[in-house]
Motif scaffolding. Sequence first.
Motif, short mmCIF file in Angstrom:
data_model
loop_
_atom_site.label_atom_id
_atom_site.label_comp_id
_atom_site.label_asym_id
_atom_site.label_seq_id
_atom_site.Cartn_x
_atom_site.Cartn_y
_atom_site.Cartn_z
N LYS A 122 0.99 -1.22 -0.14
CA LYS A 122 -0.32 -0.19 0.04
C LYS A 122 0.37 1.15 0.01
N ILE A 123 0.68 2.00 -0.99
CA ILE A 123 1.47 3.63 -0.82
C ILE A 123 0.43 4.87 -1.62
N LEU A 124 0.81 5.72 -0.66
CA LEU A 124 0.39 7.14 -1.04
C LEU A 124 1.20 8.23 -1.64
N PHE A 125 0.26 8.69 -2.18
CA PHE A 125 1.06 9.68 -3.45
C PHE A 125 -0.07 10.75 -2.74
N ILE A 126 0.88 12.16 -2.56
CA ILE A 126 0.41 12.91 -1.97
C ILE A 126 0.99 14.03 -3.84
N PHE A 127 -0.27 14.64 -5.14
CA PHE A 127 0.69 15.62 -5.45
C PHE A 127 0.35 16.52 -5.06
N PHE A 128 1.31 17.66 -5.22
CA PHE A 128 0.93 19.56 -4.17
C PHE A 128 1.45 20.10 -5.33
N ASP A 129 1.12 21.46 -4.94
CA ASP A 129 0.74 22.47 -6.06
C ASP A 129 2.19 23.18 -5.61
N PRO A 130 3.41 23.07 -6.30
CA PRO A 130 4.68 23.84 -6.16
C PRO A 130 5.09 25.08 -5.26
N SER A 131 3.50 26.01 -5.27
CA SER A 131 3.65 27.54 -4.52
C SER A 131 3.75 27.40 -3.14
N TRP A 132 3.47 25.80 -2.65
CA TRP A 132 3.16 25.64 -1.07
C TRP A 132 4.75 25.94 -0.60
#
Length: 306
Positions: A122-132
Amino acid sequence: MLVTVTHNRLGAFCFLSRDADDFPAPRIAGASVWDANVFQGKLIMEEKIQQHFSLVVLHFNFSIRAELQLSASVNQSILAVLVKGELELAAPANQPVQLQTNQYCFIPCTDFSLEAKTTNTKILFIFFDPSWLLQIGWLQPLPPLQPVIANEEFQLRLFQLFNNEFNYSLRDFYFENLVRELLFLILSAHHKSDPNETPTQKKIALVEQLISRDLQTHLTTKELARIAGINECTLKKEFRQHTSMSLFERLLFKRLEKAKYLLAETNEKVSAIGWEMGYQNSSAFSRAFKKMTGFTPLRWRALNKK
């Protein structure tokens, strides 16, 4: 769907939408759920899309080792956290890395491969805006593709991510706060001096350290500016630009993070924790804590105590 998954021998998976209640907890609250069955096993995908970030969980169970090719449809930064199992993660122009349970890494591209070393993974991916990254004051490149062991505080946030009991808009707000906290925990652990930092950036970093060093003391803007050797107006402007918070908001944020950690990880009295956070009495601390979290300290401890 944000991620296309292809099996090295069976081709692209054909996912079917499912009712989330048909799958056992823990899972991402409010996420869309799909699954794909093949003769060698099963793949379940959870997907939770929000304005500035998305959560994707892959849970695969194959009877033999499987290599999966993944391609993301969004051009965002990616954090991968292995929740269960063992696998090898490979990205173009990078050496493959071995990930074990409770390890994480940043993925430098949107096309990569996973090879499961265990049957239940089981693996979690967090995609996030680089501006954060700018909002938390991160001015350096992301850490390279390499495995890092998650500490206890990180694992606590991960547990909360899979056990979000809020509903609708409050649930989404809670997710956003958790993702921001995870990024801050990771990047602060990787922080190092940047030779390209401007003198002003170095002074802002110093102010950040001064705030974090003594949460019990509320240094005024004038005092912080004097210690850092910067004009008060410049300090207020640059600090907000780099953190998206005022100096006082940053202090409150830091106090809240430390208080949540102490409530979950220790048996300290609420009054003692409030005193450590700079509050003269437990009532003032409880009011401030509830205003920021929606819970009293005792209620939050009951929900999050390990």
